[in-house]
Design a protein around this motif. Structure first.
Motif, PDB file in Angstrom:
ATOM      1  N   UNK A  32       0.899  -1.159  -0.069  1.00 56.06           N
ATOM      2  CA  UNK A  32      -0.037   0.003   0.096  1.00 56.06           C
ATOM      3  C   UNK A  32       0.892   1.276  -0.191  1.00 56.06           C
ATOM      4  N   UNK A  33       0.581   2.155  -0.774  1.00 52.78           N
ATOM      5  CA  UNK A  33       1.367   3.264  -0.919  1.00 52.78           C
ATOM      6  C   UNK A  33       1.656   4.185   0.399  1.00 52.78           C
ATOM      7  N   UNK A  34       0.549   4.389   1.174  1.00 47.04           N
ATOM      8  CA  UNK A  34       0.702   5.182   2.049  1.00 47.04           C
ATOM      9  C   UNK A  34       1.476   4.297   3.469  1.00 47.04           C
ATOM     10  N   UNK A  35       1.773   3.114   3.175  1.00 49.62           N
ATOM     11  CA  UNK A  35       2.620   2.427   3.927  1.00 49.62           C
ATOM     12  C   UNK A  35       4.268   2.303   3.611  1.00 49.62           C
ATOM     13  N   UNK A  36       4.427   2.204   2.273  1.00 48.55           N
ATOM     14  CA  UNK A  36       5.519   2.136   1.832  1.00 48.55           C
ATOM     15  C   UNK A  36       6.344   3.449   1.520  1.00 48.55           C
ATOM     16  N   UNK A  37       5.408   4.479   1.350  1.00 43.47           N
ATOM     17  CA  UNK A  37       5.957   5.873   0.986  1.00 43.47           C
ATOM     18  C   UNK A  37       6.569   5.969  -0.350  1.00 43.47           C
ATOM     19  N   UNK A  38       5.880   5.361  -1.400  1.00 46.23           N
ATOM     20  CA  UNK A  38       6.015   5.496  -2.754  1.00 46.23           C
ATOM     21  C   UNK A  38       4.608   5.305  -3.334  1.00 46.23           C
ATOM     22  N   UNK A  39       4.132   5.950  -4.350  1.00 44.89           N
ATOM     23  CA  UNK A  39       2.815   5.628  -5.105  1.00 44.89           C
ATOM     24  C   UNK A  39       3.368   5.420  -6.687  1.00 44.89           C
ATOM     25  N   UNK A  40       2.491   4.618  -7.198  1.00 40.55           N
ATOM     26  CA  UNK A  40       2.484   4.267  -8.614  1.00 40.55           C
ATOM     27  C   UNK A  40       2.393   5.687  -9.372  1.00 40.55           C
ATOM     28  N   UNK A  41       3.350   6.072 -10.314  1.00 38.68           N
ATOM     29  CA  UNK A  41       4.272   4.918 -11.121  1.00 38.68           C
ATOM     30  C   UNK A  41       5.833   4.911 -10.581  1.00 38.68           C
ATOM     31  N   UNK A  42       5.987   5.205  -9.212  1.00 41.68           N
ATOM     32  CA  UNK A  42       7.287   5.013  -8.700  1.00 41.68           C
ATOM     33  C   UNK A  42       7.595   3.576  -8.926  1.00 41.68           C
ATOM     34  N   UNK A  43       8.922   3.186  -9.403  1.00 38.50           N
ATOM     35  CA  UNK A  43       9.324   1.832  -9.570  1.00 38.50           C
ATOM     36  C   UNK A  43       9.666   1.000  -8.114  1.00 38.50           C
ATOM     37  N   UNK A  44       9.670   1.960  -7.054  1.00 35.96           N
ATOM     38  CA  UNK A  44       9.842   1.316  -5.825  1.00 35.96           C
ATOM     39  C   UNK A  44       8.837   0.723  -5.167  1.00 35.96           C
ATOM     40  N   UNK A  45       7.529   0.869  -5.534  1.00 31.11           N
ATOM     41  CA  UNK A  45       6.409   0.160  -5.040  1.00 31.11           C
ATOM     42  C   UNK A  45       6.334  -1.046  -5.730  1.00 31.11           C
ATOM     43  N   UNK A  46       6.497  -1.178  -7.260  1.00 33.28           N
ATOM     44  CA  UNK A  46       6.545  -2.574  -7.739  1.00 33.28           C
ATOM     45  C   UNK A  46       7.659  -3.400  -7.288  1.00 33.28           C
ATOM     46  N   UNK A  47       8.767  -2.760  -7.168  1.00 29.01           N
ATOM     47  CA  UNK A  47       9.965  -3.608  -6.650  1.00 29.01           C
ATOM     48  C   UNK A  47       9.735  -4.127  -5.446  1.00 29.01           C
ATOM     49  N   UNK A  48       9.143  -3.527  -4.434  1.00 26.69           N
ATOM     50  CA  UNK A  48       8.748  -3.832  -3.121  1.00 26.69           C
ATOM     51  C   UNK A  48       7.872  -5.258  -3.131  1.00 26.69           C
ATOM     52  N   UNK A  49       6.656  -4.827  -4.174  1.00 20.58           N
ATOM     53  CA  UNK A  49       5.848  -6.162  -4.217  1.00 20.58           C
ATOM     54  C   UNK A  49       6.617  -7.264  -4.770  1.00 20.58           C
ATOM     55  N   UNK A  50       7.480  -7.219  -5.787  1.00 22.71           N
ATOM     56  CA  UNK A  50       8.096  -8.421  -6.397  1.00 22.71           C
ATOM     57  C   UNK A  50       9.055  -9.120  -5.555  1.00 22.71           C
TER      58      UNK A  50
END
Length: 266
Positions: free
Chosen positions: A194-212
């Motif tokens: 969730x963006x509010x938990x990880x501090x990044x919102x799509x389209x930022x690559x960090x949020x996708x990388x965190x999930x992967x």
């Protein structure tokens, strides 16, 4: 997820509604990775195949989660007691305008998202009553204000049984986890990012990388499904992650299942 705003509008909060809110609800209702297994894509003795992808990432609002009723209809209904008289078309125009406006902070959804959603509700309805905002906010906190697309539950179950790792990747506030529990699907996922938990919102690559990273699948072996050209498709593609746009590339959850399990859609 600006383009998805008209379809989702995730205003969420507590588990048990107050009696007045419960009455409102009744009124509204009346009106490929390691460990992957080769399994059958369906019953009936079909040929066993390995899934075409080891991981599936899903957007929440507007993709996995759909509103049970249009947002403008709900805003108007709940607003009657507070003097809201705007037509639903006008409410929707205000909603889109507020949702797509530049947000001065790093994240739209800080914590529970209240600052952002307070602006959206006021801009949509011209009503600044705190009581009205709270009623709207709490209404969307419960699973019965939302629905899963047809075939979504079975698709998730089939993919999980086939060894595909599942993750939610969403620009949302901290109430998303509770909502997924209300809809009885949170246990299906190997990761909920969730963006509010990880501090990044799509389209930022960090949020996708965190999930992967959390599901242990490389970008080249996973696919993301979302409804926004920029936040979902451009964001995913930027890190080498394939993306299917909901409503364009795929239009039903059984189609997602068939493509991942390497079956020709019926």
């Amino acid at each position: 997820m600006p383009a998805a705003a008209a379809r989702c509008g995730p205003l969420l909060l507590r588990r048990h509604p107050a009696p007045r809110l419960a009455a409102t609800r009744r009124s509204l209702s009346s009106t490929s990775s390691s460990g992957m297994r080769c399994v059958s894509a369906a019953t009936g003795g079909e040929e066993r195949r390995s899934p075409a992808y080891g991981g599936l990432l899903l957007d929440a609002g507007g993709t996995l989660l759909q509103l049970a009723r249009p947002v403008a209809e709900t805003y108007a209904f709940l607003g009657r007691r507070y003097g809201v008289r705007k037509r639903e078309e006008q409410i929707m125009e205000g909603f889109k305008r507020a949702f797509s406006a530049p947000w001065p902070k790093t994240l739209r959804y800080q914590g529970d998202g209240r600052p952002f959603w307070r602006i959206v509700v006021a801009e949509s309805t011209d009503c600044t009553s705190n009581d009205y905002f709270e009623e709207v906010y709490q209404y969307y906190a419960h699973g019965d204000a939302w629905r899963l697309p047809p075939g979504a539950y079975k698709t998730l179950r089939d993919l999980k049984d086939a060894g595909v790792k599942l993750a939610v990747v969403s620009n949302f506030d901290t109430r998303l986890r509770k909502l997924l529990k209300d809809l009885h699907i949170s246990d299906m996922f190997d990761a909920i990012v969730v963006s509010s938990e990880v501090g990044h919102e799509k389209p930022a690559p960090e949020i996708f990388k965190t999930a992967l990273d959390q599901i242990g699948v490389e970008a080249s072996k996973a696919v993301h499904v979302g409804d926004d050209e920029t936040a979902d498709k451009a964001g995913a593609n930027a890190i080498g992650l394939e993306c299917w746009l909901w409503g364009e590339d795929v239009k039903a959850f059984p189609e997602i299942r068939d493509r991942i399990l390497a079956r020709d859609p019926q």
